[in-house]
Design an enzyme around this catalytic site. Structure first.
Site, mmCIF file in Angstrom:
data_model
loop_
_atom_site.group_PDB
_atom_site.id
_atom_site.type_symbol
_atom_site.label_atom_id
_atom_site.label_comp_id
_atom_site.label_asym_id
_atom_site.label_seq_id
_atom_site.Cartn_x
_atom_site.Cartn_y
_atom_site.Cartn_z
ATOM 1 N N ILE A 1 0.824 -1.212 0.000
ATOM 2 C CA ILE A 1 0.000 0.000 0.000
ATOM 3 C C ILE A 1 0.861 1.266 0.000
ATOM 4 O O ILE A 1 0.477 2.291 -0.585
ATOM 5 C CB ILE A 1 -0.956 -0.036 1.225
ATOM 6 N N ASP B 1 11.710 3.022 4.776
ATOM 7 C CA ASP B 1 11.442 1.582 4.925
ATOM 8 C C ASP B 1 12.738 0.884 5.314
ATOM 9 O O ASP B 1 13.823 1.400 5.027
ATOM 10 C CB ASP B 1 10.908 1.011 3.594
ATOM 11 N N ASP C 1 14.435 2.010 10.009
ATOM 12 C CA ASP C 1 13.675 1.077 10.842
ATOM 13 C C ASP C 1 12.919 1.938 11.852
ATOM 14 O O ASP C 1 13.540 2.622 12.676
ATOM 15 C CB ASP C 1 14.631 0.092 11.550
ATOM 16 N N VAL C 2 11.597 1.900 11.768
ATOM 17 C CA VAL C 2 10.793 2.812 12.594
ATOM 18 C C VAL C 2 10.879 2.506 14.091
ATOM 19 O O VAL C 2 10.386 3.277 14.902
ATOM 20 C CB VAL C 2 9.301 2.842 12.152
ATOM 21 N N ASN D 1 2.435 4.046 7.857
ATOM 22 C CA ASN D 1 1.950 2.881 7.105
ATOM 23 C C ASN D 1 2.771 1.618 7.378
ATOM 24 O O ASN D 1 2.269 0.500 7.237
ATOM 25 C CB ASN D 1 1.989 3.247 5.609
ATOM 26 N N SER E 1 -6.754 -1.281 10.591
ATOM 27 C CA SER E 1 -7.106 -2.498 9.864
ATOM 28 C C SER E 1 -8.512 -2.937 10.243
ATOM 29 O O SER E 1 -8.898 -2.886 11.423
ATOM 30 C CB SER E 1 -6.124 -3.617 10.207
ATOM 31 N N TYR F 1 -1.391 -8.890 15.844
ATOM 32 C CA TYR F 1 -1.621 -7.896 14.787
ATOM 33 C C TYR F 1 -2.924 -7.126 15.056
ATOM 34 O O TYR F 1 -2.953 -5.899 15.005
ATOM 35 C CB TYR F 1 -1.681 -8.602 13.433
ATOM 36 N N LYS G 1 -3.402 -3.088 15.940
ATOM 37 C CA LYS G 1 -4.187 -2.138 15.150
ATOM 38 C C LYS G 1 -5.249 -1.447 16.025
ATOM 39 O O LYS G 1 -5.613 -0.301 15.775
ATOM 40 C CB LYS G 1 -4.817 -2.835 13.941
ATOM 41 N N PRO H 1 -8.335 -0.209 6.237
ATOM 42 C CA PRO H 1 -8.646 -0.983 5.016
ATOM 43 C C PRO H 1 -9.213 -2.359 5.341
ATOM 44 O O PRO H 1 -8.965 -2.915 6.408
ATOM 45 C CB PRO H 1 -7.274 -1.159 4.348
HETATM 46 N N1 LIG Z 1 -2.845 -5.329 2.781
HETATM 47 C C1 LIG Z 1 -3.900 -5.446 3.563
HETATM 48 O O1 LIG Z 1 -4.788 -6.279 3.333
HETATM 49 C C2 LIG Z 1 -4.081 -4.559 4.765
HETATM 50 C C3 LIG Z 1 -5.324 -4.574 5.407
HETATM 51 C C4 LIG Z 1 -5.524 -3.764 6.504
HETATM 52 C C5 LIG Z 1 -4.501 -2.930 6.936
HETATM 53 N N2 LIG Z 1 -3.305 -2.920 6.304
HETATM 54 C C6 LIG Z 1 -2.264 -2.019 6.822
HETATM 55 O O2 LIG Z 1 -1.799 -1.177 5.781
HETATM 56 C C7 LIG Z 1 -0.397 -0.962 5.932
HETATM 57 C C8 LIG Z 1 0.331 -1.436 4.691
HETATM 58 O O3 LIG Z 1 -0.021 -2.787 4.459
HETATM 59 P P1 LIG Z 1 0.705 -3.662 3.342
HETATM 60 O O4 LIG Z 1 -0.206 -4.779 3.028
HETATM 61 O O5 LIG Z 1 1.211 -2.781 2.268
HETATM 62 O O6 LIG Z 1 1.946 -4.232 4.205
HETATM 63 P P2 LIG Z 1 3.248 -5.025 3.727
HETATM 64 O O7 LIG Z 1 3.516 -6.055 4.731
HETATM 65 O O8 LIG Z 1 3.125 -5.449 2.298
HETATM 66 O O9 LIG Z 1 4.363 -3.880 3.751
HETATM 67 C C9 LIG Z 1 4.764 -3.314 4.951
HETATM 68 C C10 LIG Z 1 5.986 -2.479 4.684
HETATM 69 O O10 LIG Z 1 6.485 -2.038 5.961
HETATM 70 C C11 LIG Z 1 7.877 -2.230 5.982
HETATM 71 N N3 LIG Z 1 8.368 -2.416 7.353
HETATM 72 C C12 LIG Z 1 8.207 -3.497 8.154
HETATM 73 N N4 LIG Z 1 8.844 -3.308 9.308
HETATM 74 C C13 LIG Z 1 9.399 -2.075 9.254
HETATM 75 C C14 LIG Z 1 10.196 -1.314 10.137
HETATM 76 N N5 LIG Z 1 10.556 -1.796 11.338
HETATM 77 N N6 LIG Z 1 10.591 -0.080 9.764
HETATM 78 C C15 LIG Z 1 10.252 0.414 8.547
HETATM 79 N N7 LIG Z 1 9.510 -0.268 7.661
HETATM 80 C C16 LIG Z 1 9.093 -1.496 8.008
HETATM 81 C C17 LIG Z 1 8.123 -3.476 5.135
HETATM 82 O O11 LIG Z 1 9.475 -3.567 4.707
HETATM 83 C C18 LIG Z 1 7.120 -3.271 4.015
HETATM 84 O O12 LIG Z 1 7.679 -2.526 2.953
HETATM 85 C C19 LIG Z 1 0.009 -1.710 7.191
HETATM 86 O O13 LIG Z 1 -0.039 -0.819 8.280
HETATM 87 C C20 LIG Z 1 -1.063 -2.763 7.329
HETATM 88 O O14 LIG Z 1 -1.203 -3.206 8.641
HETATM 89 C C21 LIG Z 1 -3.072 -3.726 5.226
#
Ligand SMILES: NC(=O)c1ccc[n+]([C@@H]2O[C@H](COP(=O)([O-])OP(=O)(O)OC[C@H]3O[C@@H](n4cnc5c(N)ncnc54)[C@H](O)[C@@H]3O)[C@@H](O)[C@H]2O)c1
Length: 253
Positions: free
Chosen positions: A18, A37, A61-62, A88, A143, A156, A160, A186
């Protein structure tokens, strides 16, 4: 002229899923965007630049305050003071579904570290800048799993829920300083990683998700862009502390 001309945005988790899609939409509206990231953001940077957007990336790294400070410093030196933060980054697609007995304390702690403390660290780092400016927009990614419950991911889902709580507390604290803090929630979004996910990517899960929606189709990252852009724009200046559900009318409230 885009809706976010002159805006400067940091998007965490900008390497995949996302994050890059969100960043591309912010840049298309004129924002200068910093992708942060732990993973390389080269592909996202290239896509946004090719479309004419202004973007840079910084390895972050956040969960490390020093790296988060360097992320904000990189933004200030490259583009200027950030007025938008999209929290995000999360452990999301990287998690496997497990019964509670199979989740170690270390895994629980790591999920909370990234998904909750990461949001805290990034928000804490931009707050003095936004407070000084008397203006800021913070969007946290929640989420639908928190709204509806989801077996196999208690860490998880709880993380959230904590993000929603933090959104509400920070909205109260920072509203008087012109800083709006909202959450976008989402449904299951079919990123490349979710498609490959052992549980989320199965036909059974996907069709159950689609059947539960008022708009019965797959959700894609682009579906979130309108809500996020709105919460980053001046059009939402009197909205804070809210959770905006973007899931095709699955959870209704
Ligand atoms: N995809 C879904 O279905 C969905 C649904 C609900 C909520 N979300 C939320 O939306 C957001 C994005 O989801 P997504 O599916 O793109 O996630 P994803 O797992 O595909 O990507 C997460 C990103 O965060 C980065 N990351 C992980 N740990 C990190 C750290 N310590 N420091 C910096 N970066 C870090 C990863 O490298 C990755 O690029 C998240 O907060 C997720 O919880 C996603």
């Amino acid at each position: 002229m885009g809706k976010l001309e002159n805006a400067i945005a940091i998007v965490t988790g900008g390497a995949q899923g996302i994050g890059p899609e969100t960043a591309a939409h912010l840049a298309a509206e004129g924002a200068r965007v910093v992708l942060a990231d732990i993973a390389p953001c080269d592909a996202a940077v290239e896509t946004i630049r090719r479309a004419g957007g202004q973007v840079t990336a910084v390895r972050t790294d956040v969960t490390y305050p020093a790296q988060v400070a360097a992320m904000v410093d990189h933004c200030c030196r490259t583009f200027g003071d950030p007025d938008i933060l999209i929290n995000n980054a999360a452990l999301a697609s990287a998690l496997d579904f497990k019964p509670i007995e199979a989740i170690s304390s270390e895994e629980w702690t790591r999920v909370f570290d990234v998904n909750v403390r990461g949001v805290f660290e990034c928000t804490k780092a931009v707050t003095p800048i936004m407070r000084r400016a008397g203006y800021g927009k913070i969007v946290n990614m929640g989420s639908g799993t928190f709204l509806k419950g989801m077996a196999g991911l208690p860490h998880y889902v709880a993380s959230k829920g904590a993000v929603v709580g933090m959104t509400r507390s920070l909205a109260r604290e920072l509203g008087p300083h012109g800083i709006r803090v909202n959450c976008v929630s989402p449904g299951l979004v079919m990123t490349e990683q979710m498609r490959d996910h052992a549980t989320m990517g199965t036909d059974a899960v996907m069709s159950a998700q689609i059947d539960g929606r008022s708009i019965p189709r797959e959700q894609v990252p682009e579906d979130l862009a309108g809500a996020i852009l709105f919460l980053c724009s001046r059009s939402s200046d009197f909205i804070t502390g809210q959770t905006l559900v973007v899931d095709g009318g699955s959870f209704l409230h």
